[in-house]
Design an enzyme around this catalytic site. Structure first.
Site, PDB file in Angstrom:
ATOM      1  N   PRO A   2       0.825  -1.213   0.000  1.00  0.00           N
ATOM      2  CA  PRO A   2       0.000   0.000   0.000  1.00  0.00           C
ATOM      3  C   PRO A   2       0.854   1.257   0.000  1.00  0.00           C
ATOM      4  O   PRO A   2       1.883   1.326   0.681  1.00  0.00           O
ATOM      5  CB  PRO A   2      -0.799  -0.130   1.296  1.00  0.00           C
ATOM      6  CG  PRO A   2      -0.864  -1.593   1.554  1.00  0.00           C
ATOM      7  CD  PRO A   2       0.453  -2.132   1.083  1.00  0.00           C
ATOM      8  N   GLU A   3       0.424   2.261  -0.771  1.00  0.00           N
ATOM      9  CA  GLU A   3       1.130   3.527  -0.858  1.00  0.00           C
ATOM     10  C   GLU A   3       0.307   4.595  -0.150  1.00  0.00           C
ATOM     11  O   GLU A   3      -0.681   4.278   0.515  1.00  0.00           O
ATOM     12  CB  GLU A   3       1.406   3.837  -2.323  1.00  0.00           C
ATOM     13  CG  GLU A   3       2.261   2.759  -2.989  1.00  0.00           C
ATOM     14  CD  GLU A   3       2.484   2.945  -4.480  1.00  0.00           C
ATOM     15  OE1 GLU A   3       2.109   4.004  -5.036  1.00  0.00           O
ATOM     16  OE2 GLU A   3       3.034   2.027  -5.116  1.00  0.00           O
ATOM     17  N   HIS A  90     -10.481 -13.982  12.372  1.00  0.00           N
ATOM     18  CA  HIS A  90     -10.206 -14.258  10.970  1.00  0.00           C
ATOM     19  C   HIS A  90      -8.917 -15.083  10.888  1.00  0.00           C
ATOM     20  O   HIS A  90      -8.104 -15.069  11.810  1.00  0.00           O
ATOM     21  CB  HIS A  90     -10.041 -12.954  10.200  1.00  0.00           C
ATOM     22  CG  HIS A  90     -11.329 -12.218   9.995  1.00  0.00           C
ATOM     23  ND1 HIS A  90     -11.462 -11.185   9.094  1.00  0.00           N
ATOM     24  CD2 HIS A  90     -12.556 -12.353  10.571  1.00  0.00           C
ATOM     25  CE1 HIS A  90     -12.698 -10.720   9.115  1.00  0.00           C
ATOM     26  NE2 HIS A  90     -13.373 -11.406  10.013  1.00  0.00           N
ATOM     27  N   ARG A 111       0.992 -12.176   5.310  1.00  0.00           N
ATOM     28  CA  ARG A 111       2.420 -12.367   5.072  1.00  0.00           C
ATOM     29  C   ARG A 111       3.311 -11.853   6.199  1.00  0.00           C
ATOM     30  O   ARG A 111       4.526 -12.023   6.168  1.00  0.00           O
ATOM     31  CB  ARG A 111       2.824 -11.714   3.743  1.00  0.00           C
ATOM     32  CG  ARG A 111       2.094 -12.335   2.552  1.00  0.00           C
ATOM     33  CD  ARG A 111       2.623 -11.849   1.236  1.00  0.00           C
ATOM     34  NE  ARG A 111       4.003 -12.291   1.016  1.00  0.00           N
ATOM     35  CZ  ARG A 111       4.703 -12.008  -0.084  1.00  0.00           C
ATOM     36  NH1 ARG A 111       4.158 -11.280  -1.053  1.00  0.00           N
ATOM     37  NH2 ARG A 111       5.939 -12.434  -0.217  1.00  0.00           N
ATOM     38  N   ARG A 155      22.011  15.124  -7.878  1.00  0.00           N
ATOM     39  CA  ARG A 155      21.616  13.734  -7.673  1.00  0.00           C
ATOM     40  C   ARG A 155      21.644  12.963  -8.982  1.00  0.00           C
ATOM     41  O   ARG A 155      20.881  13.241  -9.905  1.00  0.00           O
ATOM     42  CB  ARG A 155      20.224  13.660  -7.038  1.00  0.00           C
ATOM     43  CG  ARG A 155      20.130  14.281  -5.660  1.00  0.00           C
ATOM     44  CD  ARG A 155      20.970  13.533  -4.630  1.00  0.00           C
ATOM     45  NE  ARG A 155      20.476  12.200  -4.397  1.00  0.00           N
ATOM     46  CZ  ARG A 155      19.571  11.884  -3.457  1.00  0.00           C
ATOM     47  NH1 ARG A 155      19.072  12.828  -2.683  1.00  0.00           N
ATOM     48  NH2 ARG A 155      19.178  10.649  -3.302  1.00  0.00           N
TER      49      ARG A 155
END
Length: 274
Positions: A2-3, A90, A111, A155
């Site tokens: 998720p972002e 769950h 996970r 950079r």
């Protein structure tokens, strides 16, 4: 993983569900990648009211009227769900926060890359020291073209990798970096230090626009993400380049290409991204 839009969607739901609710205790139902000490949470937070839930980067912070907070990360498959404390677990429930009125906020993670930690803060609702390394919040005013240009000076790293560096700007993950750079017509392979001031204006504006649109859509569900109420995100329906290698570019009709940058698949149009 998720972002920012997915985490922000979860935070808003948790804020509605938990603010002003009293914590009765905590329970450990299964292992996570870092140990969760339910007894320490009980000692610090039992009987205290949750005063709010906020986001810092991809981290979720639960505030209380004391110098302790809970910090959570969803990892790849983590999600929260509100249940009655008496309801069956769950299959992948790992942690439970017992609330007043017989409810329990549970954290499930198949996970086990996510975590929940009890941390100390300088003040109630204050900064979390363990998150001090994080960069700019992309939706805040401090994240602007001039600041990004300054950070990018010299950079020699692809601009997409630069945008995904959490010590530069937080929460702009793989999906949204690809989408924002396409919308800004900037080639993701170009070195961050070579992006002009005018281009940074476009990039920052499109990063903000893409993230806000994704938040309105509840985030993107590509594999495992789900919100607190179990809903999937809908922004994946609006993706223009991510996951669309070989398809025509919706902006110019060129062909969407893919390349690995920073170990991640990157999608772009060589015809209109320069």
């Amino acid at each position: 993983m998720p972002e920012l839009p997915e985490v922000e969607t979860v935070v808003r739901a948790l804020r509605r569900a938990l603010t002003s609710r009293k914590i009765r205790g905590a329970a450990l139902y299964g292992r996570l990648r870092t140990p969760f000490d339910a007894s320490a949470v009980d000692a610090a937070l039992a009987g205290r009211t949750c005063t709010g839930v906020r986001r810092r980067g991809k981290y979720i912070i639960f505030d209380f009227p004391c110098r302790h907070a809970l910090v959570a990360h969803l990892g790849m498959t983590g999600y929260f769900h509100l249940e009655k404390a008496s309801s069956p677990l769950h299959p992948h429930d790992r942690v439970g926060l017992r609330l007043d009125k017989g409810d329990e906020m549970r954290f499930a993670d198949a996970r086990r890359f996510g975590f929940i930690d009890l941390v100390e803060t300088a003040d109630p609702g204050g900064d979390v020291p363990t998150l001090s390394h994080l960069g700019l919040e992309p939706l805040e005013r401090e994240c602007n073209a001039a600041r990004m240009a300054d950070l990018a000076v010299g950079r020699k790293v692809p601009v997409k990798v630069f945008l995904m560096n959490q010590e530069v700007v937080v929460g702009v993950g793989n999906i949204y970096a690809s989408e924002a750079l396409h919308a800004a017509c900037v080639d993701p392979r170009r070195m961050a230090g070579d992006i002009t001031a005018a281009e940074w204006k476009r990039v920052v504006a499109k990063v903000k626009a893409v993230l806000r649109a994704a938040i309105r859509a509840g985030g993107s569900t590509i594999r495992n993400y789900r919100g607190v109420n179990g809903d999937e995100g809908k922004f994946q329906r609006a993706l223009r380049v991510y996951g669309k290698a070989g398809e025509p570019c919706p902006a110019c009709g060129g062909v969407i290409e893919t390349v690995r940058l920073g170990g991640r698949s990157t999608f772009y149009c060589a015809a209109c991204q320069h």
